[in-house]
Design an enzyme around this catalytic site. Sequence first.
Site, PDB file in Angstrom:
ATOM      1  N   ALA A  29       0.858  -1.214   0.079  1.00  0.00           N
ATOM      2  CA  ALA A  29       0.118   0.112   0.024  1.00  0.00           C
ATOM      3  C   ALA A  29       0.861   1.220   0.088  1.00  0.00           C
ATOM      4  O   ALA A  29       0.556   2.182  -0.562  1.00  0.00           O
ATOM      5  CB  ALA A  29      -0.957  -0.034   1.127  1.00  0.00           C
ATOM      6  N   ILE A  61       4.078   1.657  -1.076  1.00  0.00           N
ATOM      7  CA  ILE A  61       4.858   1.958  -2.336  1.00  0.00           C
ATOM      8  C   ILE A  61       3.944   2.264  -3.465  1.00  0.00           C
ATOM      9  O   ILE A  61       3.076   1.492  -3.720  1.00  0.00           O
ATOM     10  CB  ILE A  61       5.739   0.633  -2.971  1.00  0.00           C
ATOM     11  CG1 ILE A  61       6.786   0.275  -1.370  1.00  0.00           C
ATOM     12  CG2 ILE A  61       6.439   0.867  -3.928  1.00  0.00           C
ATOM     13  CD1 ILE A  61       7.244  -0.902  -1.512  1.00  0.00           C
ATOM     14  N   ASP A  64      27.391  27.267 -27.682  1.00  0.00           N
ATOM     15  CA  ASP A  64      28.282  27.257 -28.851  1.00  0.00           C
ATOM     16  C   ASP A  64      27.825  28.597 -29.911  1.00  0.00           C
ATOM     17  O   ASP A  64      26.902  28.726 -29.932  1.00  0.00           O
ATOM     18  CB  ASP A  64      28.420  26.112 -29.593  1.00  0.00           C
ATOM     19  CG  ASP A  64      29.572  25.770 -30.760  1.00  0.00           C
ATOM     20  OD1 ASP A  64      30.623  26.035 -30.096  1.00  0.00           O
ATOM     21  OD2 ASP A  64      29.172  25.610 -31.729  1.00  0.00           O
ATOM     22  N   ASN A  89      -1.357   7.285  -1.306  1.00  0.00           N
ATOM     23  CA  ASN A  89      -0.655   5.994  -0.709  1.00  0.00           C
ATOM     24  C   ASN A  89      -0.757   6.250   0.806  1.00  0.00           C
ATOM     25  O   ASN A  89      -0.777   5.314   1.638  1.00  0.00           O
ATOM     26  CB  ASN A  89       0.774   5.784  -1.347  1.00  0.00           C
ATOM     27  CG  ASN A  89       0.639   5.029  -2.552  1.00  0.00           C
ATOM     28  OD1 ASN A  89       0.570   5.825  -3.486  1.00  0.00           O
ATOM     29  ND2 ASN A  89       0.983   3.954  -2.537  1.00  0.00           N
ATOM     30  N   THR A 137      -6.258   2.865 -10.867  1.00  0.00           N
ATOM     31  CA  THR A 137      -7.313   4.148 -10.583  1.00  0.00           C
ATOM     32  C   THR A 137      -6.637   5.108 -10.112  1.00  0.00           C
ATOM     33  O   THR A 137      -6.948   6.367 -10.170  1.00  0.00           O
ATOM     34  CB  THR A 137      -8.522   3.635  -9.281  1.00  0.00           C
ATOM     35  OG1 THR A 137      -7.556   3.114  -8.157  1.00  0.00           O
ATOM     36  CG2 THR A 137      -9.189   2.467  -9.888  1.00  0.00           C
ATOM     37  N   GLU A 146     -10.261   9.472  -4.004  1.00  0.00           N
ATOM     38  CA  GLU A 146      -9.042   9.815  -4.854  1.00  0.00           C
ATOM     39  C   GLU A 146      -9.328  10.495  -6.132  1.00  0.00           C
ATOM     40  O   GLU A 146      -8.662  11.259  -6.623  1.00  0.00           O
ATOM     41  CB  GLU A 146      -8.313   8.606  -4.916  1.00  0.00           C
ATOM     42  CG  GLU A 146      -7.609   8.105  -3.747  1.00  0.00           C
ATOM     43  CD  GLU A 146      -6.608   6.920  -3.908  1.00  0.00           C
ATOM     44  OE1 GLU A 146      -6.329   6.499  -5.143  1.00  0.00           O
ATOM     45  OE2 GLU A 146      -6.003   6.430  -2.920  1.00  0.00           O
TER      46      GLU A 146
END
Length: 998
Positions: free
Chosen positions: A301, A303, A347, A757, A788, A894
């Site tokens: 969960a 990570i 240059d 997360n 998702t 989310e």
Amino acid sequence: MEDAYARSVSEVLDFFGVDPTKGLSDSQVVHHSRLYGRNVLPEEKRTPFWKLVLKQFDDLLVKILIVAAIVSFVLALANGETGLTAFLEPFVILLILAANAAVGVITETNAEKALEELRAYQANIATVLRNGCFSILPATELVPGDIVEVTVGCKIPADLRMIEMSSNTFRVDQAILTGESCSVEKDVDCTLTTNAVYQDKKNILFSGTDVVAGRGRAVVIGVGSNTAMGSIHDSMLQTDDEATPLKKKLDEFGSFLAKVIAGICVLVWVVNIGHFSDPSHGGFFKGAIHYFKIAVALAVAAIPEGLPAVVTTCLALGTKKMARLNAIVRSLPSVETLGCTTVICSDKTGTLTTNMMSVSKICVVQSAEHGPMINEFTVSGTTYAPEGTVFDSNGMQLDLPAQSPCLHHLAMCSSLCNDSILQYNPDKDSYEKIGESTEVALRVLAEKVGLPGFDSMPSALNMLSKHERASYCNHYWENQFKKVYVLEFTRDRKMMSVLCSHKQMDVMFSKGAPESIIARCNKILCNGDGSVVPLTAAGRAELESRFYSFGDETLRCLALAFKTVPHGQQTISYDNENDLTFIGLVGMLDPPREEVRDAMLACMTAGIRVIVVTGDNKSTAESLCRKIGAFDNLVDFSGMSYTASEFERLPAVQQTLALRRMTLFSRVEPSHKRMLVEALQKQNEVVAMTGDGVNDAPALKKADIGIAMGSGTAVAKSASDMVLADDNFASIVAAVAEGRAIYNNTKQFIRYMISSNIGEVVCIFVAAVLGIPDTLAPVQLLWVNLVTDGLPATAIGFNKQDSDVMKAKPRKVGEAVVTGWLFFRYLVIGVYVGLATVAGFIWWFVYSDGGPKLTYSELMNFETCALRETTYPCSIFEDRHPSTVAMTVLVVVEMFNALNNLSENQSLLVITPRSNLWLVGSIILTMLLHVLILYVHPLAVLFSVTPLSWAEWTAVLYLSFPVIIIDELLKFLSRNTGMRFRFRLRKADLLPKDRRDK
């Protein structure tokens, strides 16, 4: 032989034991081949494929995921689980890692092309004298000591030392090595300069450069790696790719996250030690295993598995935006590196300038009745294209320039006293030169002046094809006049003359250095009426004054003249180059690109310093810098302009100070460019290096971002991170703006995924602490993290660019992706996400009409269900409804949180969802996918979910929507900094301070 340039011809020949009339013998060739090696650039030892694959897994987060997958697999076997769902989690994790590894391997496999393409600049054949006979041999068979014949048009096959010249002059175009805008004259005399740079070695012909004039012989002094081109090859081998700022911050964040994950996992396991012996687990050991599984789920969960893929996708989408701006990105991470670039080392030749010599000024004598009256014309057009107009001293355009007597004769002389060729290349859709840049500039001038006697000439010329137009006027003059004899340019005369025959009249045309031509003139052609009058002392002084003023403007000045000679004369000699009639002066330069000045100003506004880097001499480069505004209109720019030798002589402390003010770095070699990049990087500057030649490749590779020109060499392009398709320095500014916008969007979706997360971690942690059943299965967490979360996060990359993005200073390299206040904000959001998810789970058990309506106590003591009498079956705790509600709350909350990330601080009422329809579309698609796994039976079984009722969907919306209100309050506090209740975490970020304040 490193000091061959400082040795006489006889010393060099004696060193190699070679007779210049016979060359090397076969035995000497064999001996020298063993002693010095072959004339090839050695191939870099390739990294084995298996090492490339393993390298992709050398990342802390990746290692944690591998451990999580292995543990999950072992636990599934230990528990005797079977079926697809039992091994879905480890399978998906390993599939993700394999995909990321494949992308990494492909990227690194393509990264070695620069070294291969460098070999394209080695000549294929050479005319070599051996055993007293000339023969054509493969250039790879050359050895030091070989006598080689070189002539116009040939590519130098190795580093050579001139020993003999068969022509009056010998010139080489070595721009790919030194960046010099003009060809360089070579001779056989030794160079006594100490610490000589390439430009000082007038008797050395460098491998890979081109002969543009003359014929001669030279002795090979260096082959393979022991050549100037070989040293560039070695520099590229020794250059390691630097991690980009975003990569560094993500690595730091990964390390920080790994430690936090480990701590939380251990904490969850330790907190639940008292529950190990619960009867439902079947013993202490099995209880320990159960909570260990929860800890593993927590790691999964925590990570953000989709983060690498989303970062890659967002940067890839950014490259498409940049491609529309003519900036072709070869290295994805360089997209965000542009956003924090603090110094651009540009240059000069071909980057700030067109690398196409063109005539910009013409000076003629209008009349000489009351002393010489000078008239100046300016000429537009800065390329080899025969497109441009002539303007008088009042700025008025001349419709028919060829009707002016002096311009008419200038066009004739420019066309006939010329050995170059101007042609159109249909493959590149551009005009190209063969021969000297200055001579081609005169050919282009003849095309711009046009032909006399045709009122419709301009429109008629425009009707020609590009191939015909390239040299139409020049061909006209060449058909009118037949070249009879040519006196080549020599250094002592500093001029060239050609005898031409036209019907019953022969004319000698001459061009050369103004002081040489004017000294040989005794008459002047007047532009007013076409009369020829004597050249007086006053007139001579006035003309000399004018060409000195051209020199002050760093224009390369040539004078043109003519002389009528007796008809039928077949030859001319140096004695004929007297009593000439002066036609005019032309001033030419390698002009700056028209858009460069505005681009320089934009860079200054954006807090980006530009350092002009060139192999040209100091005065020429300083003049260019004044024209493009690099010196910011300063009169005194001491301390801002240095040659390479001046800089090297400075003590270390003064070098450090000089780097902070430097605007121009001239007379440089490739090693100096790389040294400059390294020195600036030591001062914590983020360096972008632009260039187009082979000489730029090592510095391009060493820089934080290397930017090559589209018309540049293949070596420069392959060593770069980005290529400007239109060779337009101004495109860099647009690319920097886009890079800043992409980085801002990258931060937004990284923060979005982090807050998501955090919510998942809080969900599992709270559930474990409360002692309720598992809220979410690992496979459900993977679905949320990858699908998702991933789709909206990618769409956030399409957020619009802020209007003031180029008014801000470059962000600091050490700037954390998530700073203190922002971490607090997203921690608040994450905590709410987690609590809402747990609340949805508990709601179904306690309040839902479709649930058992348990008490809190019964829910938290579910392990003892089998040991007590209950009014409900214990199987209720294995029902898929509560976890489905929890998972749906997590997904929907989310989606609302994704809308929060349309802007860091602006309200949704100001920046509405309409500003990013991609995000709206991704949210709709995500919800459709989620509905799909709920209502399609095979997928529902796979993900351990079940269809929801309308009442359950209503509860989901009630629990999810408040995240919008919470974030609006946090944004309000961000906009009104005084209302943050003195919450200050900027100086004590949750990431280690030493990492943030570098």
